[in-house]
Design a protein around this motif. Structure first.
Motif, PDB file in Angstrom:
ATOM      1  N   GLU A 181       4.230  -9.978 -18.219  1.00  0.00           N
ATOM      2  CA  GLU A 181       3.211 -10.605 -17.390  1.00  0.00           C
ATOM      3  C   GLU A 181       3.906 -11.227 -16.196  1.00  0.00           C
ATOM      4  O   GLU A 181       4.736 -12.119 -16.365  1.00  0.00           O
ATOM      5  CB  GLU A 181       2.570 -11.731 -18.206  1.00  0.00           C
ATOM      6  CG  GLU A 181       1.130 -11.624 -18.593  1.00  0.00           C
ATOM      7  CD  GLU A 181       0.346 -10.503 -18.017  1.00  0.00           C
ATOM      8  OE1 GLU A 181      -0.087 -10.640 -16.870  1.00  0.00           O
ATOM      9  OE2 GLU A 181       0.141  -9.495 -18.710  1.00  0.00           O
ATOM     10  N   THR A 182       3.594 -10.767 -15.019  1.00  0.00           N
ATOM     11  CA  THR A 182       4.287 -11.310 -13.855  1.00  0.00           C
ATOM     12  C   THR A 182       3.607 -12.568 -13.327  1.00  0.00           C
ATOM     13  O   THR A 182       4.233 -13.411 -12.696  1.00  0.00           O
ATOM     14  CB  THR A 182       4.348 -10.287 -12.722  1.00  0.00           C
ATOM     15  OG1 THR A 182       3.054  -9.721 -12.587  1.00  0.00           O
ATOM     16  CG2 THR A 182       5.359  -9.211 -13.018  1.00  0.00           C
ATOM     17  N   ARG A 184       1.993 -16.120 -13.331  1.00  0.00           N
ATOM     18  CA  ARG A 184       2.049 -17.343 -14.117  1.00  0.00           C
ATOM     19  C   ARG A 184       0.662 -17.863 -14.407  1.00  0.00           C
ATOM     20  O   ARG A 184       0.479 -18.733 -15.247  1.00  0.00           O
ATOM     21  CB  ARG A 184       2.843 -18.408 -13.358  1.00  0.00           C
ATOM     22  CG  ARG A 184       4.293 -18.399 -13.754  1.00  0.00           C
ATOM     23  CD  ARG A 184       5.170 -19.151 -12.787  1.00  0.00           C
ATOM     24  NE  ARG A 184       4.897 -20.585 -12.702  1.00  0.00           N
ATOM     25  CZ  ARG A 184       5.853 -21.505 -12.679  1.00  0.00           C
ATOM     26  NH1 ARG A 184       7.111 -21.154 -12.803  1.00  0.00           N
ATOM     27  NH2 ARG A 184       5.575 -22.760 -12.525  1.00  0.00           N
ATOM     28  N   ALA A 185      -0.330 -17.331 -13.685  1.00  0.00           N
ATOM     29  CA  ALA A 185      -1.679 -17.853 -13.875  1.00  0.00           C
ATOM     30  C   ALA A 185      -2.330 -17.289 -15.142  1.00  0.00           C
ATOM     31  O   ALA A 185      -3.331 -17.812 -15.601  1.00  0.00           O
ATOM     32  CB  ALA A 185      -2.536 -17.529 -12.662  1.00  0.00           C
ATOM     33  N   THR A 186      -1.779 -16.205 -15.690  1.00  0.00           N
ATOM     34  CA  THR A 186      -2.371 -15.644 -16.900  1.00  0.00           C
ATOM     35  C   THR A 186      -1.993 -16.522 -18.095  1.00  0.00           C
ATOM     36  O   THR A 186      -0.818 -16.682 -18.406  1.00  0.00           O
ATOM     37  CB  THR A 186      -1.851 -14.220 -17.128  1.00  0.00           C
ATOM     38  OG1 THR A 186      -1.960 -13.511 -15.911  1.00  0.00           O
ATOM     39  CG2 THR A 186      -2.638 -13.523 -18.207  1.00  0.00           C
ATOM     40  N   LEU A 188      -1.128 -17.162 -21.449  1.00  0.00           N
ATOM     41  CA  LEU A 188      -0.759 -16.419 -22.648  1.00  0.00           C
ATOM     42  C   LEU A 188      -0.206 -17.333 -23.735  1.00  0.00           C
ATOM     43  O   LEU A 188       0.128 -16.864 -24.818  1.00  0.00           O
ATOM     44  CB  LEU A 188       0.288 -15.360 -22.301  1.00  0.00           C
ATOM     45  CG  LEU A 188      -0.240 -14.087 -21.662  1.00  0.00           C
ATOM     46  CD1 LEU A 188       0.891 -13.132 -21.370  1.00  0.00           C
ATOM     47  CD2 LEU A 188      -1.258 -13.417 -22.573  1.00  0.00           C
TER      48      LEU A 188
ATOM     49  N   ASP B 298      -0.174 -24.373 -11.270  1.00  0.00           N
ATOM     50  CA  ASP B 298      -0.150 -22.931 -10.990  1.00  0.00           C
ATOM     51  C   ASP B 298      -1.543 -22.411 -10.665  1.00  0.00           C
ATOM     52  O   ASP B 298      -1.730 -21.650  -9.714  1.00  0.00           O
ATOM     53  CB  ASP B 298       0.418 -22.168 -12.188  1.00  0.00           C
ATOM     54  CG  ASP B 298       1.924 -22.296 -12.265  1.00  0.00           C
ATOM     55  OD1 ASP B 298       2.516 -22.711 -11.251  1.00  0.00           O
ATOM     56  OD2 ASP B 298       2.501 -21.984 -13.317  1.00  0.00           O
ATOM     57  N   SER B 299      -2.532 -22.853 -11.456  1.00  0.00           N
ATOM     58  CA  SER B 299      -3.899 -22.402 -11.196  1.00  0.00           C
ATOM     59  C   SER B 299      -4.381 -22.903  -9.848  1.00  0.00           C
ATOM     60  O   SER B 299      -5.017 -22.169  -9.086  1.00  0.00           O
ATOM     61  CB  SER B 299      -4.848 -22.915 -12.282  1.00  0.00           C
ATOM     62  OG  SER B 299      -4.431 -22.463 -13.536  1.00  0.00           O
ATOM     63  N   THR B 302      -2.891 -20.846  -7.172  1.00  0.00           N
ATOM     64  CA  THR B 302      -3.557 -19.543  -7.081  1.00  0.00           C
ATOM     65  C   THR B 302      -4.840 -19.672  -6.281  1.00  0.00           C
ATOM     66  O   THR B 302      -5.100 -18.888  -5.366  1.00  0.00           O
ATOM     67  CB  THR B 302      -3.890 -19.026  -8.489  1.00  0.00           C
ATOM     68  OG1 THR B 302      -2.694 -18.977  -9.236  1.00  0.00           O
ATOM     69  CG2 THR B 302      -4.523 -17.647  -8.428  1.00  0.00           C
ATOM     70  N   LEU B 357      -4.331  -6.445 -11.412  1.00  0.00           N
ATOM     71  CA  LEU B 357      -3.979  -7.748 -11.989  1.00  0.00           C
ATOM     72  C   LEU B 357      -5.092  -8.767 -11.778  1.00  0.00           C
ATOM     73  O   LEU B 357      -5.415  -9.544 -12.671  1.00  0.00           O
ATOM     74  CB  LEU B 357      -2.675  -8.256 -11.373  1.00  0.00           C
ATOM     75  CG  LEU B 357      -1.420  -7.582 -11.903  1.00  0.00           C
ATOM     76  CD1 LEU B 357      -0.193  -8.135 -11.202  1.00  0.00           C
ATOM     77  CD2 LEU B 357      -1.303  -7.775 -13.406  1.00  0.00           C
ATOM     78  N   ARG B 360      -8.108  -7.868 -13.946  1.00  0.00           N
ATOM     79  CA  ARG B 360      -7.805  -8.094 -15.357  1.00  0.00           C
ATOM     80  C   ARG B 360      -7.839  -9.591 -15.669  1.00  0.00           C
ATOM     81  O   ARG B 360      -8.319 -10.011 -16.713  1.00  0.00           O
ATOM     82  CB  ARG B 360      -6.423  -7.514 -15.685  1.00  0.00           C
ATOM     83  CG  ARG B 360      -6.234  -7.312 -17.175  1.00  0.00           C
ATOM     84  CD  ARG B 360      -4.825  -6.942 -17.497  1.00  0.00           C
ATOM     85  NE  ARG B 360      -3.933  -8.010 -17.096  1.00  0.00           N
ATOM     86  CZ  ARG B 360      -2.650  -8.058 -17.426  1.00  0.00           C
ATOM     87  NH1 ARG B 360      -2.118  -7.085 -18.121  1.00  0.00           N
ATOM     88  NH2 ARG B 360      -1.897  -9.054 -17.037  1.00  0.00           N
ATOM     89  N   GLN B 361      -7.317 -10.367 -14.713  1.00  0.00           N
ATOM     90  CA  GLN B 361      -7.348 -11.822 -14.868  1.00  0.00           C
ATOM     91  C   GLN B 361      -8.769 -12.315 -15.116  1.00  0.00           C
ATOM     92  O   GLN B 361      -9.024 -13.123 -16.002  1.00  0.00           O
ATOM     93  CB  GLN B 361      -6.789 -12.469 -13.600  1.00  0.00           C
ATOM     94  CG  GLN B 361      -6.782 -13.969 -13.619  1.00  0.00           C
ATOM     95  CD  GLN B 361      -5.602 -14.481 -14.398  1.00  0.00           C
ATOM     96  OE1 GLN B 361      -4.474 -14.227 -14.034  1.00  0.00           O
ATOM     97  NE2 GLN B 361      -5.876 -15.168 -15.475  1.00  0.00           N
ATOM     98  N   ILE B 364      -9.823 -11.294 -18.618  1.00  0.00           N
ATOM     99  CA  ILE B 364      -9.134 -12.099 -19.628  1.00  0.00           C
ATOM    100  C   ILE B 364      -9.778 -13.477 -19.725  1.00  0.00           C
ATOM    101  O   ILE B 364     -10.066 -13.973 -20.809  1.00  0.00           O
ATOM    102  CB  ILE B 364      -7.629 -12.240 -19.284  1.00  0.00           C
ATOM    103  CG1 ILE B 364      -6.928 -10.908 -19.482  1.00  0.00           C
ATOM    104  CG2 ILE B 364      -6.983 -13.310 -20.147  1.00  0.00           C
ATOM    105  CD1 ILE B 364      -5.470 -10.925 -19.049  1.00  0.00           C
ATOM    106  N   ASN B 365     -10.041 -14.075 -18.557  1.00  0.00           N
ATOM    107  CA  ASN B 365     -10.637 -15.411 -18.563  1.00  0.00           C
ATOM    108  C   ASN B 365     -11.991 -15.404 -19.269  1.00  0.00           C
ATOM    109  O   ASN B 365     -12.306 -16.309 -20.036  1.00  0.00           O
ATOM    110  CB  ASN B 365     -10.792 -15.929 -17.130  1.00  0.00           C
ATOM    111  CG  ASN B 365      -9.460 -16.307 -16.517  1.00  0.00           C
ATOM    112  OD1 ASN B 365      -8.424 -16.165 -17.154  1.00  0.00           O
ATOM    113  ND2 ASN B 365      -9.486 -16.774 -15.280  1.00  0.00           N
TER     114      ASN B 365
END
Lengths: 226, 479
Positions: A181-182, A184-186, A188, B298-299, B302, B357, B360-361, B364-365
């Motif tokens: 996973e590149t 960091r917002a995902t 996991l 981080d969020s 983003t 990506l 998919r994000q 996933i959320n």
């Protein structure tokens, strides 16, 4: 192994020095870009850890002057800026690796080991810790002489832990290296915890000697009990 | 040259106005005077031709073989000073030349073969001294003897009249232009004055006073439109500022929570001496909070990059069902822990052009949310289907508690949480759905929630199936 740490933030610099010295590295700390530049020209180091935002001369300048002088010491950049352009810029100027603040200390250690080891990676077919064995060719895991059935993801996870045995690995490292996973917002972390719990059940449950240990707030480590 | 060009719109308008008016007046004067010229000359020609006939009747032979003009009554003397007559014999001998010519010729001997008695057409001839005359010729016969007759009238009167008219026109032009320029300038200033007023008002509206608006006097005219457009921009700006302020406040608030935890855990730990294990525990707990802080930052980063348009959307063709399966398999273990089942179903041929990506994000959320809010043993559906108008639909359906009507509209807002205490327990900062919405919108799609309280929720993403230029000016790097 001698490491130069160029970092102006006193607390971070001291933490880095202490942590690295515990790992048996010799550490020299420079608190400004000028100082770092002077020290790196005067002495020899195996690795430079370079903060990008420095008073006086910024890290990128130090780095490019360094490379122009023909010093090929591996450089690991630390920075709070993680936009892709910033990374590219750092790597273009001759950095060998890049770590975004705030970083996990185990991750820094792993990166340092990787940089110092560079070019000397050995191919291994078997990994082992105590009575836990992993055969990478036939993808078989045995503990205490008995086969352990693992899902592909669990196998990869265990392989990573075995390759970094006795080293603390953070969830972030696992997300990047095992889950690839590149971003960091995902999120996991929960996923990693669940997988780790399952792996632990399969590896450790039936044995008195536990191998997988949780370091609260940091990550996991695979080692024989201290 | 650039410096000579007036700075103000009103001066520029006036200048253009005067220029155009000047050109128009010149054209008008030109057309009018040439019309006048031609009609005057026609008059002259008419008189000339009449005079030719009259002169024909006056020619008489003289004994010496020449000709002379009979003098009629003296009333014609006046005309005679303006009339030039020449009579030639067909073989080129000058038979008569009127004294008014004073030795000048009207064109020398006649051509050897003068055409019959055709209607003589007048033409303009310049005499030796430069006098312009209008001349007509005819070949009358005088007592059986054919002679070549030329009669000419001076154009002097015509030119004098023209000169007068043109000079009157030209004299009137400059004052007319000055007058027009002055009144034009006054009009332009009057017309533009409200813009000055608007500009001054607009200058006073700063970031702190964005709630002010320009007055609209007449919503129908151009200035009214301008003011309305300006006010609309102000309204959008105000909304953006408000959102930013709220975002900053919310973010600070969210940051405060883990900070408080770190601080109190540390302070309490220092109150009494503890064993090494206890200290480890304290530090570990502080590090956990640091982790939460890191994730939150981080969020936030983003989202702020997304706001600034700094995230490059790298479009590729992606199987939507494959993407849904990938997203679901990533978080499937979380569902398994709660004995939940995730079913991903739908048309495997549907292809969406998007950033793998980012999309998919979003999925996933949504799936992560569904797992969190559903009971143990529940079933979660992820459905992929083609919608109407070439839209592609992804639905994430859960059997959770649902979302009441009052929360539905705001659930995609940043930091918005239906039940803050409960969500925080699960480590969420209320950004997951905001990020999902951004991810969908950056692809030109929409995300909606359909939910009835107590009967589960359906998050529905509609994506355009073909590549569309996306809104909001997000940068795009094509692959």
């Amino acid at each position: 192994m001698r490491i130069l740490v160029v970092e102006d933030e006193a607390k971070v610099a001291r933490a880095l020095q202490e942590g690295l010295e515990r790992e048996e590295y010799t550490v020299v700390v420079a608190r400004t870009g000028e100082e770092g530049f002077y020290v790196v020209s005067a002495e020899e180091f195996d690795l430079v850890i370079l903060d990008l935002m420095l008073p006086g001369r910024d890290g990128l300048q130090v780095l490019s002057t360094l490379r122009k002088r023909g010093l090929m010491t591996p450089v690991l950049i630390l920075t709070a800026r993680d936009a892709i352009e910033d990374r590219v810029q750092g790597l273009d100027k001759g950095a060998d690796d890049y770590l975004v603040k705030p970083f996990a200390f185990p991750e820094l250690l792993a990166r340092i080991r990787a940089l110092l080891r560079r070019g000397r990676t050995q191919q291994v077919a078997r990994l082992q810790l105590a009575d836990l064995e992993m055969d990478l060719l036939v993808r078989r895991v045995r503990r205490g002489g008995k086969d352990v059935e693992l899902t592909p993801r669990e196998f990869e996870l265990l392989e990573y832990l075995l390759r970094h045995k006795e080293q603390v690995v953070s969830r972030e490292m696992l997300a990047r290296e095992v889950w690839r996973e590149t971003s960091r917002a995902t999120p996991l972390d929960n996923v990693i915890d669940v997988h780790m719990a399952r792996l632990r059940r399969k590896i450790d449950e039936r044995f008195d000697c536990k191998l997988i240990h949780t370091i609260r707030g940091v990550g996991y480590v695979l080692q024989e009990e201290q | 040259m650039r410096r000579l060009w007036p700075r103000h719109v009103r001066s520029r308008m006036t200048l253009w106005y005067v220029l155009v008016l000047g050109v128009l007046l010149l054209v008008y004067a030109g057309v009018a005077s040439s019309y006048l010229f031609y009609s005057l000359r026609e008059q002259l020609d008419h008189n000339l031709l009449e005079d030719v006939e009259r002169v024909e009747g006056l020619i008489e032979n003289t004994p010496d073989g020449m000709v002379a003009l009979k003098s009629v009554h003296h009333g014609e003397d006046e005309l005679n000073t303006q009339r030039f007559v020449e009579v030639w014999s067909p073989n080129g001998i000058l038979l008569y030349r009127s004294p008014t010519l004073r030795g000048r010729t009207l064109g020398g001997p006649p051509p050897p073969n003068p055409e019959g008695t055709a209607e003589p057409s007048p033409s303009t001839v310049r005499l030796a001294d430069g006098t312009r005359v209008r001349m007509a010729a005819s070949i009358p016969s005088v007592d059986g003897r054919r002679v070549f007759l030329r009669v000419a009238h001076s154009e002097q009167g015509l030119w004098q009249e023209m000169e007068e008219i043109v000079s009157v026109l030209l004299l009137v032009l400059p004052p007319a232009l000055v007058l027009a320029g002055l009144s034009g300038f006054a009009l332009a200033r009057k017309a533009l004055a409200p813009i000055d007023v608007m500009a001054r008002k607009a200058e006073r509206i700063s970031a702190e006073r964005l709630n002010e608006r320009l007055p609209i006097e007449n919503p129908e005219d151009e200035l009214g439109h301008l003011a309305q457009a300006f006010n609309a921009t102000l309204a959008r700006l105000e909304a953006a500022f408000d959102q930013l302020r709220r975002f900053t406040a919310d973010a600070s608030h969210e940051l405060r929570t883990p900070l408080t935890a770190i601080r109190s855990v540390g302070e309490v730990a220092l109150q009494t001496p503890k064993s090494a294990t206890e200290y480890r525990d304290v530090i570990g707990s502080m590090l956990e909070e640091t982790d939460r802080l890191t994730r939150l930052v981080d969020s936030l980063l983003t989202l702020s990059r997304a706001d600034a348009g700094h995230i490059h959307v790298q479009r590729t063709d992606i199987s939507l069902l494959g993407l849904a399966q990938e997203a679901s398999s990533l978080v499937e273990v979380l569902a398994e822990e709660k004995r939940q089942r995730i079913s991903v179903e739908g048309d495997p041929t549907l292809i969406v052009s998007g950033d793998r990506l980012i999309l998919r994000q979003a999925l996933i959320n949504l799936i992560d949310n569904a797992i969190k809010y559903s009971q143990g043993g529940a079933e979660i559906f992820v459905r992929v289907a083609a919608g109407k108008d070439t839209q592609l639909i992804v639905e994430v359906v859960d059997q959770g508690p649902g979302v009441s009507q009052e929360h539905q509209s705001r659930i995609f807002d940043r930091f918005y949480r239906v039940d803050s205490a409960r969500s925080r327990e699960w480590g969420g900062a209320g950004l997951g759905l905001a990020i999902a919405r951004w991810a969908v919108e950056v692809h030109g799609g929409q995300i909606r929630l359909q939910s009835v309280e107590g009967q589960g929720s359906t998050f529905r993403i509609a994506l355009p199936s073909t590549t569309t230029p996306e809104k909001n000016g997000y940068k795009e790097a094509s692959t």
